[in-house]
Design an enzyme around this catalytic site. Sequence first.
Site, short mmCIF file in Angstrom:
data_model
loop_
_atom_site.label_atom_id
_atom_site.label_comp_id
_atom_site.label_asym_id
_atom_site.label_seq_id
_atom_site.Cartn_x
_atom_site.Cartn_y
_atom_site.Cartn_z
N LYS A 176 0.85 -1.20 0.00
CA LYS A 176 0.00 0.00 0.00
C LYS A 176 0.88 1.24 0.00
O LYS A 176 1.41 1.64 1.03
CB LYS A 176 -0.92 0.03 1.22
CG LYS A 176 -2.01 1.12 1.09
CD LYS A 176 -2.66 1.49 2.39
CE LYS A 176 -1.87 2.53 3.15
NZ LYS A 176 -1.82 3.85 2.46
N GLU A 250 9.24 0.68 11.55
CA GLU A 250 10.33 1.67 11.45
C GLU A 250 9.66 3.03 11.54
O GLU A 250 8.95 3.45 10.63
CB GLU A 250 11.09 1.48 10.14
CG GLU A 250 12.42 2.22 10.10
CD GLU A 250 12.29 3.63 9.55
OE1 GLU A 250 12.33 4.58 10.36
OE2 GLU A 250 12.15 3.77 8.33
N CYS A 284 13.31 10.42 8.42
CA CYS A 284 13.23 10.02 9.83
C CYS A 284 14.59 9.97 10.49
O CYS A 284 14.70 10.07 11.71
CB CYS A 284 12.52 8.68 9.94
SG CYS A 284 13.24 7.39 8.92
N GLU A 382 9.36 15.34 16.42
CA GLU A 382 9.82 15.23 15.04
C GLU A 382 9.08 16.25 14.18
O GLU A 382 7.85 16.21 14.06
CB GLU A 382 9.58 13.82 14.51
CG GLU A 382 10.18 13.59 13.14
CD GLU A 382 10.06 12.14 12.69
OE1 GLU A 382 11.04 11.62 12.12
OE2 GLU A 382 8.99 11.54 12.90
#
Length: 477
Positions: A176, A250, A284, A382
């Site tokens: 996806k 992750e 990331c 973040e």
Amino acid sequence: MRQHDTLFIGGEWVAPAGTGTIDVISPHTEELVGRVPDGTPEDMERAIAAARQAFDHGPWPRLSFAERAEVLGRLAAIYNERQAEMAQLITEEMGSPITFSNLAQAPQPLGMLQYYAELGKTFVQEEQRPGLFGPITVRREPVGVVAAVVPWNVPQFVTMTKLAPALLAGCTIVLKPAPETPLDAYLLAEWAVEAGLPAGVLNIVAAGRETGEHLISHPGVDKVAFTGSTAAGRRIAAICGEQLKRVSLELGGKSAAIILDDADLASSMGMLAIASLMNNGQACVAQTRILASQSRYDEVVEAVAGMVNSQPVGDPADPSTGIGPLVAKRQQDRVEAYIKIGMEEGAKVVTGGLDRPYDRGWYVSPTVFAGVTNDMRIAREEIFGPVLAVIPYDDEADAIRIANDSDYGLAGTVWTADTEHGMDVARQVRTGTYGVNCFMLESNAPFGGYKASGIGRELGPEGLSGYLEYKTIARLG
């Protein structure tokens, strides 16, 4: 404009169950560059059924590792010939500077394919061990049907961290892609067909969150492999935990770059630009906390600001561009909101701020904050954009403490003239991937995070293990 009217299911291009579409918008021009079907739960049902059929009854899981590696090798050869096309497409759909796309967005997925194709040539499915009463066979078998859910920032890189080892293991996959970046997955499907991947081994349905959750929670899926936000990862972990389903995650990061007093700032800044600002800060692993000693703090702030200002902001298709736009209007708003938060928290804007560099496109001004303490939101959360926070430390022990004082543990770096001492620092920082005077990811080495940065490892033989079940067979006589 790139128009796709079908989904890739069971080795064929099939009409979607619904009429909804996903528009792919250029982050640079804000114009339509592509359109694909918006997958529905019904489409996911078909994709899972195709993957289930291919796993339960098809040839792929029953081939040897070497035979599957041969197919991966053919796919790698096609990828190698057309990687420039893939790089250009990713730049078009999500705004990654073409230099970064040519450096990482396409070559690194290719490298993963090549690595696992080579590993599969010698990988042993069954290992013999002596037992107390007779020989023991340890057998490695594929985990089953894998749901691979990938984000928009490095779509092929993340896809291949899952696809390459899963394919080598003998799994079948439902992929996806993110709604922002579905186009590259269509190109990959074409190459998979050309490489001779059997029908149903790879199925691709671009869709939003609701359809994605249908895939993740489906009883026909044996493992979920997800890359994305920590918040989404917690939700996926809860679903998989309830079902006792295999899962690898992750997730996010807030990585620290420790600049020791003996570091050569001039030489460090070139590599730090990649480590901190890669992909317009939408990574990331980005080193967004810059840790500098009190004695060199002003000098480091000046050097970091100069490094940021040296990166031309503009059209991501222009090879001279260092920083392009963010992927979407919501991302632009998010990053600018964090810049405002930093100002309100008392941090000082050294360069950048809230003035946008262009009226059109989802650009923000690359920003450096000084006077940051590690308890500020801009140092803990973040941001996922070109925003750097320079944090002072008292001594080396304090720097390591600050680096470890985070909910995350995905990446990090140390910059020093003494690489052996840098290794000593690296061993003390609780993070999954670390660099001494550099930052890079290697196909043959594990990648993943500590703490809220995820569960499990990708890449290397460790990444392959995540798609295998281990069976012990004992026998007498």
